[in-house]
Design an enzyme around this catalytic site. Structure first.
Site, PDB file in Angstrom:
ATOM      1  N   SER A  49       0.871  -1.171   0.000  1.00 31.25           N
ATOM      2  CA  SER A  49       0.000   0.000   0.000  1.00 31.25           C
ATOM      3  C   SER A  49       0.909   1.222   0.000  1.00 31.25           C
ATOM      4  O   SER A  49       2.086   1.130   0.377  1.00 31.25           O
ATOM      5  CB  SER A  49      -0.865  -0.016   1.270  1.00 31.25           C
ATOM      6  OG  SER A  49      -1.458   1.253   1.503  1.00 31.25           O
ATOM      7  N   TYR A  96      -1.702  -1.185  11.479  1.00 24.43           N
ATOM      8  CA  TYR A  96      -1.812  -1.420  10.036  1.00 24.43           C
ATOM      9  C   TYR A  96      -0.556  -0.979   9.297  1.00 24.43           C
ATOM     10  O   TYR A  96       0.015  -1.736   8.511  1.00 24.43           O
ATOM     11  CB  TYR A  96      -3.040  -0.696   9.473  1.00 24.43           C
ATOM     12  CG  TYR A  96      -3.063  -0.708   7.964  1.00 24.43           C
ATOM     13  CD1 TYR A  96      -3.327  -1.897   7.269  1.00 24.43           C
ATOM     14  CD2 TYR A  96      -2.818   0.445   7.220  1.00 24.43           C
ATOM     15  CE1 TYR A  96      -3.333  -1.924   5.884  1.00 24.43           C
ATOM     16  CE2 TYR A  96      -2.828   0.424   5.840  1.00 24.43           C
ATOM     17  CZ  TYR A  96      -3.075  -0.759   5.175  1.00 24.43           C
ATOM     18  OH  TYR A  96      -3.073  -0.788   3.796  1.00 24.43           O
TER      19      TYR A  96
END
Length: 277
Positions: free
Chosen positions: A133, A146
């Protein structure tokens, strides 16, 4: 010529679902794995084989890889897409949830990779595509767990690229920006359940709105666009080491490179506060 074989994890929705379809259209024999097998039923209409796959369970992972290798000898392309976003203040998120976040996003990815390497190495050919990401290069308040996993995926993939290069195996990182999937909505709901009423409530409501903005909004990137980038990574003769993809991905990464940390902090928080007016 025998079609190459691909295994996609986390294929029940979103990026994984669209990637399975796109790889099949590109000529691959595709196996799609996820816990929610019923969600993958439509993939069968595309000629894709669906598998029950939980990347937190050793037997599940080993069985899935063994099944594909028994049928085809090896997996040519592994797309490590399974993952989720656990948000909430570090103070309030239980350690058990933090461990689960790493178990799914990092340890599961690593174990799936371990399982496919021996056959790839023997064939001196293969490609491992890890879905990271832009969150592996930047950060957000209430996203420590995360982002910690995505930073880990980035570092692990870079190391792996070097150690597997002599064996003919490519390692590629795909770095999506905000994608139009259920991911943001689910992450935002988890965030509010953890931190909506405590000392971090102001940040929690801002961040939940920002996360939810990626679902069904014009500013987000369709999962099919990310899937196309993954197909490029899977089929390129000499793939790039990284594929940032999605609206704003390149600009955010460029700002992260050039802005000092504290200035990036201000820019980031200002951009998120607009989602709550």
């Amino acid at each position: 010529m025998t079609p190459r074989t691909a295994l996609v994890t986390g294929a029940s929705t979103g990026i994984g679902f669209e990637t399975a379809i796109a790889l099949k259209a590109a000529g691959f024999t595709v196996y799609a794995g996820a816990r929610r097998v019923e969600k993958m039923e439509p993939l069968k209409d595309h000629g894709i084989t669906v598998l029950s796959l939980d990347v937190t369970l050793e037997d599940s992972m080993a069985s899935a890889v063994a099944l594909v290798e028994a049928a085809h000898g090896r997996i040519d392309v592994l797309v490590n897409n399974a993952g989720y976003g656990s948000y909430g203040s570090l103070e309030e998120v239980p350690l058990a949830e933090g461990r689960r976040q790493f178990e799914v996003n990092v340890i599961g990815l690593a174990r799936m990779t371990q399982l496919v390497i021996p056959a790839m190495r023997q064939a001196r050919s293969g490609r491992i595509i890890n879905i990271s990401s832009i969150g592996g290069k930047m950060y957000e308040p209430l996203g420590a767990w995360y982002h910690g996993t995505k930073f880990a995926v980035e570092g692990m993939s870079d190391s792996l690229r070097l150690e597997l290069k002599p064996h003919g195996i490519d390692v590629v990182i795909v770095e999506p920006a905000g994608t139009d999937t259920e991911w943001g909505t689910i992450a935002g709901q988890g965030l509010l359940a953890t931190s909506a009423d405590g000392p971090y409530r102001e940040q929690a409501h801002v961040m939940a709105a920002a996360l939810a903005s990626t679902s069904g909004q014009v500013i987000s990137t369709p999962a099919s666009v990310v899937a196309k980038a993954i197909v490029r990574a899977a089929t390129a003769k000499r793939p790039r080491t990284r594929y940032p993809v999605g609206r704003g991905a390149w600009s955010v990464l460029a700002l992260r490179r050039v802005l000092p940390d504290r200035l990036f902090d201000v820019a980031l928080w200002s951009s998120y506060k607009r989602f709550t007016g």
